[in-house]
Structure formats: C-alpha cells, structure tokens
Motif scaffolding. Sequence first.
Motif, PDB file in Angstrom:
ATOM      1  N   ALA A 117      18.838 -18.914 -27.402  1.00  0.00           N
ATOM      2  CA  ALA A 117      17.943 -19.724 -26.574  1.00  0.00           C
ATOM      3  C   ALA A 117      18.696 -20.359 -25.410  1.00  0.00           C
ATOM      4  N   GLN A 118      19.931 -20.775 -25.664  1.00  0.00           N
ATOM      5  CA  GLN A 118      20.731 -21.377 -24.598  1.00  0.00           C
ATOM      6  C   GLN A 118      21.017 -20.378 -23.490  1.00  0.00           C
ATOM      7  N   GLU A 119      21.379 -19.148 -23.862  1.00  0.00           N
ATOM      8  CA  GLU A 119      21.640 -18.134 -22.843  1.00  0.00           C
ATOM      9  C   GLU A 119      20.366 -17.786 -22.066  1.00  0.00           C
ATOM     10  N   ALA A 120      19.231 -17.732 -22.767  1.00  0.00           N
ATOM     11  CA  ALA A 120      17.972 -17.456 -22.075  1.00  0.00           C
ATOM     12  C   ALA A 120      17.633 -18.570 -21.088  1.00  0.00           C
ATOM     13  N   GLU A 121      17.875 -19.817 -21.505  1.00  0.00           N
ATOM     14  CA  GLU A 121      17.608 -20.934 -20.606  1.00  0.00           C
ATOM     15  C   GLU A 121      18.566 -20.916 -19.417  1.00  0.00           C
ATOM     16  N   ARG A 122      19.806 -20.546 -19.658  1.00  0.00           N
ATOM     17  CA  ARG A 122      20.761 -20.445 -18.554  1.00  0.00           C
ATOM     18  C   ARG A 122      20.322 -19.389 -17.546  1.00  0.00           C
ATOM     19  N   ARG A 123      19.869 -18.254 -18.061  1.00  0.00           N
ATOM     20  CA  ARG A 123      19.395 -17.208 -17.149  1.00  0.00           C
ATOM     21  C   ARG A 123      18.199 -17.684 -16.334  1.00  0.00           C
ATOM     22  N   ARG A 124      17.293 -18.401 -16.994  1.00  0.00           N
ATOM     23  CA  ARG A 124      16.110 -18.884 -16.281  1.00  0.00           C
ATOM     24  C   ARG A 124      16.492 -19.879 -15.189  1.00  0.00           C
ATOM     25  N   ALA A 126      19.421 -20.226 -13.734  1.00  0.00           N
ATOM     26  CA  ALA A 126      20.173 -19.542 -12.686  1.00  0.00           C
ATOM     27  C   ALA A 126      19.253 -18.763 -11.762  1.00  0.00           C
ATOM     28  N   GLN A 127      18.233 -18.128 -12.351  1.00  0.00           N
ATOM     29  CA  GLN A 127      17.285 -17.373 -11.529  1.00  0.00           C
ATOM     30  C   GLN A 127      16.500 -18.297 -10.608  1.00  0.00           C
ATOM     31  N   GLU A 128      16.093 -19.455 -11.120  1.00  0.00           N
ATOM     32  CA  GLU A 128      15.350 -20.390 -10.284  1.00  0.00           C
ATOM     33  C   GLU A 128      16.230 -20.977  -9.190  1.00  0.00           C
ATOM     34  N   LEU A 129      17.488 -21.276  -9.531  1.00  0.00           N
ATOM     35  CA  LEU A 129      18.389 -21.776  -8.503  1.00  0.00           C
ATOM     36  C   LEU A 129      18.585 -20.749  -7.397  1.00  0.00           C
ATOM     37  N   HIS A 130      18.729 -19.493  -7.803  1.00  0.00           N
ATOM     38  CA  HIS A 130      18.972 -18.443  -6.813  1.00  0.00           C
ATOM     39  C   HIS A 130      17.723 -18.151  -5.984  1.00  0.00           C
ATOM     40  N   ASP A 131      16.589 -18.022  -6.678  1.00  0.00           N
ATOM     41  CA  ASP A 131      15.371 -17.605  -5.975  1.00  0.00           C
ATOM     42  C   ASP A 131      14.688 -18.749  -5.244  1.00  0.00           C
ATOM     43  N   GLU A 132      14.606 -19.909  -5.870  1.00  0.00           N
ATOM     44  CA  GLU A 132      13.853 -21.012  -5.283  1.00  0.00           C
ATOM     45  C   GLU A 132      14.734 -21.889  -4.395  1.00  0.00           C
ATOM     46  N   VAL A 133      15.691 -22.559  -5.000  1.00  0.00           N
ATOM     47  CA  VAL A 133      16.528 -23.491  -4.243  1.00  0.00           C
ATOM     48  C   VAL A 133      17.377 -22.754  -3.220  1.00  0.00           C
ATOM     49  N   GLY A 134      17.961 -21.613  -3.622  1.00  0.00           N
ATOM     50  CA  GLY A 134      18.807 -20.861  -2.699  1.00  0.00           C
ATOM     51  C   GLY A 134      18.042 -20.371  -1.480  1.00  0.00           C
ATOM     52  N   GLN A 135      16.861 -19.810  -1.707  1.00  0.00           N
ATOM     53  CA  GLN A 135      16.072 -19.319  -0.578  1.00  0.00           C
ATOM     54  C   GLN A 135      15.592 -20.458   0.312  1.00  0.00           C
ATOM     55  N   THR A 136      15.258 -21.589  -0.310  1.00  0.00           N
ATOM     56  CA  THR A 136      14.817 -22.739   0.489  1.00  0.00           C
ATOM     57  C   THR A 136      15.944 -23.239   1.385  1.00  0.00           C
ATOM     58  N   LEU A 180      26.229 -20.048 -14.755  1.00  0.00           N
ATOM     59  CA  LEU A 180      25.169 -20.049 -15.754  1.00  0.00           C
ATOM     60  C   LEU A 180      24.837 -18.636 -16.216  1.00  0.00           C
ATOM     61  N   ARG A 181      24.842 -17.701 -15.284  1.00  0.00           N
ATOM     62  CA  ARG A 181      24.489 -16.319 -15.613  1.00  0.00           C
ATOM     63  C   ARG A 181      25.494 -15.385 -14.936  1.00  0.00           C
ATOM     64  N   PRO A 182      26.518 -14.971 -15.676  1.00  0.00           N
ATOM     65  CA  PRO A 182      27.525 -14.087 -15.079  1.00  0.00           C
ATOM     66  C   PRO A 182      26.983 -12.679 -14.872  1.00  0.00           C
ATOM     67  N   GLY A 183      26.307 -12.468 -13.739  1.00  0.00           N
ATOM     68  CA  GLY A 183      25.730 -11.160 -13.474  1.00  0.00           C
ATOM     69  C   GLY A 183      26.769 -10.058 -13.403  1.00  0.00           C
ATOM     70  N   VAL A 184      27.989 -10.394 -12.955  1.00  0.00           N
ATOM     71  CA  VAL A 184      29.034  -9.379 -12.867  1.00  0.00           C
ATOM     72  C   VAL A 184      29.413  -8.857 -14.247  1.00  0.00           C
ATOM     73  N   LEU A 185      29.220  -9.653 -15.302  1.00  0.00           N
ATOM     74  CA  LEU A 185      29.509  -9.199 -16.657  1.00  0.00           C
ATOM     75  C   LEU A 185      28.585  -8.061 -17.049  1.00  0.00           C
ATOM     76  N   GLU A 186      27.325  -8.165 -16.698  1.00  0.00           N
ATOM     77  CA  GLU A 186      26.360  -7.124 -17.028  1.00  0.00           C
ATOM     78  C   GLU A 186      26.532  -5.902 -16.137  1.00  0.00           C
ATOM     79  N   GLU A 187      26.945  -6.129 -14.895  1.00  0.00           N
ATOM     80  CA  GLU A 187      26.990  -5.027 -13.934  1.00  0.00           C
ATOM     81  C   GLU A 187      28.321  -4.287 -13.933  1.00  0.00           C
ATOM     82  N   LEU A 188      29.442  -5.018 -14.048  1.00  0.00           N
ATOM     83  CA  LEU A 188      30.759  -4.394 -13.894  1.00  0.00           C
ATOM     84  C   LEU A 188      31.633  -4.478 -15.139  1.00  0.00           C
ATOM     85  N   GLY A 189      31.236  -5.260 -16.137  1.00  0.00           N
ATOM     86  CA  GLY A 189      32.004  -5.312 -17.366  1.00  0.00           C
ATOM     87  C   GLY A 189      32.840  -6.565 -17.507  1.00  0.00           C
ATOM     88  N   LEU A 190      33.516  -6.670 -18.673  1.00  0.00           N
ATOM     89  CA  LEU A 190      34.223  -7.886 -19.047  1.00  0.00           C
ATOM     90  C   LEU A 190      35.424  -8.162 -18.146  1.00  0.00           C
TER      91      LEU A 190
END
Length: 318
Positions: A117-124, A126-136, A180-190
């Motif tokens: 649940a903690q990782e899911a909340e972190r992803r959420r 992070a996504q809001e920070l990137h999409d909402e606050v970052g774009q604003t 909060l969400r290490p996207g590079v971990l999913e995309e490029l590995g550890l």
Amino acid sequence: MSLFWRIFLLNAAVLVTATLLLLGPVTVSTPVLLTEAVVLSVGLIAMLVANAALLRVGLAPLRRLARAMATIDLLQPEPRLAPGGPGGTAELIHAFNAMIDRLEAERAASAAAALSAQEAERRRVAQELHDEVGQTLTAVLLELKQVARRAPDPLRGQLTQVQETTRDSLDEIRRIARRLRPGVLEELGLVSALKALVTEITGHTDLTVEQHLAVDLPALGSEAELVLYRVAQEALTNTVRHGKATTVELSLRRRTGAVRLRVRDDGRGIGAAPEGTGIRGMRERALLIGAQLSVGPAAGGGTEVRLTVPVAERDGGS
C-alpha cells in the motif's frame, strides 16, 4: 520467588521435618547420640544438594525458554529452541516455537500488505506531483518568460528572479517524485537505478560515494530489486542526515547463492542509539524476500549496512 526456589523450599521443608522427627520421638536413642545427629545432618545436606542439582537440571529448559521470550525480536529471527526436558516442558517449548512461527507469518503478511500500500501511495503521489504540480509550474514558467519579455527593465530583473525560484521549485518537485517512484528501476534495472540515486545524492550534498556495482547479477525479480533499492536509499539517506560522513562505499556483489548489498560510511556511527523507524523499515522489507539484514559499526569507524538476498543459482555463480 522463582519456580526453582519454590519447589526446592517445599522439598527442603519436607526433608527438614522428616529429619526433626528422627531427632525427636522417632529415634533409636534417647537422648540423641552425637554420631546419629552428625549422620542425619550429613544425610540431610546431601539430599538437599542432590535435590537442588536435579531441579536445576530439570528446570534448565524453562530458563532457556524464559530468556528466549525476553529477548526475541520478530524482525531479527533466530534459531528456534530445541524442545527438551520432561514431557510437559518439551510441549511448552514446542508450543512457544509454533506461536513464534505464527506471529512471524502474520507479521510478514501484514508488513507485505502495508508496504504494498505504501508503494502504491508513493506512485500515486509521484504521478500527481509530476502531472499536476509539475505541469502547472511549467506553465507558470512559460507565462513568466512571456511577461518578462514585455516588462520594463525595473521589473524584468524581479521577474527573472521569480523564474529562477519557480524553476528551482520545479526541479525539487521532480526530484521528490523520482525518490517516491524510481521509474528508472522499472525501465533500466537495479544497477542504473542505484547509479541515478548516487548522482542525485552527490548533486545535493558534499558526500563522496564510491560505487562498486557488479553487472553480472542473476535475475532477482521486481520485488527483490525494489527491496535492494529502498534499503540502499534509506542507508544513504541516514548517512546524509545523521552520519556526518564524508565518504560512502556502495557495493553490489554477486555471491554464491546470493546477492549482497553493502553501504559503508566513515561517519560517527550509530553507537548505542536505539533503532529508528528507518532501520526497522529496512528489516521489514528484508523479511519479505527472505533476506538477511545487518546494521552495525564498520571496521575503522562509521556504519555498515549489509543486505544479503538469496537467489537460485543456475550456472554455479561466482
């Protein structure tokens, strides 16, 4: 009063009473002869010593059980007590071991659900920070740039300063989102994720990080990679916040049947301070994948965090 002394004193009372009876009306001589008194006294002492020794041996498993109950920590599993002693004592130790097994299984299940649940909340977040606050903030930067072009000279400098502040805030939000969400971990590995983590930390601090990251790692799985990344992240964060270190060594090596992560700094060490939520969080993550975590003083000073993750060897390892 302990169980040993209760049983011992009860037995001693019975033996003393029997001896007094022999020295009283139930005796072969009246008055009591000195030799008879000496023999009875020696016999009583011998029986008491034998009684104490037998009780000490018989109750030893209970003492071991009491020590285990006082020192056990579900985050640091230890070998179970071997059932021993009389039938009742062996059953008690067996029941205690079974209870610990159930508690560890329940804790692992609850910790897995909480961390998921903690990782899911972190992803959420992070996504809001990137999409909402970052774009604003990006839109605000573009507007400030347009306004600054048309503004008179006295205001242009102030608007430029506001632009820089907004840009710094945008960079900070992006940095928080990456943590909060290490996207590079999913995309490029550890390994790439750990390199990015080091770059991020050294870019904001004076800490020097020596990296020794193996590239011949076996397949770990997404959950194990996430645990390794989070433990390294927490260890480096603790070093920056509390360690007062100047140099950190980060290594990720392949061992026979395992992958070992080690973070060692030259700071002031943890001393006798109790473990905080960060270290206990690392222990909970390690338990989820059956890994072994050790946190303690490093050779020569500082702190060393070591995480050993078991893996299935297919080619013999190294």
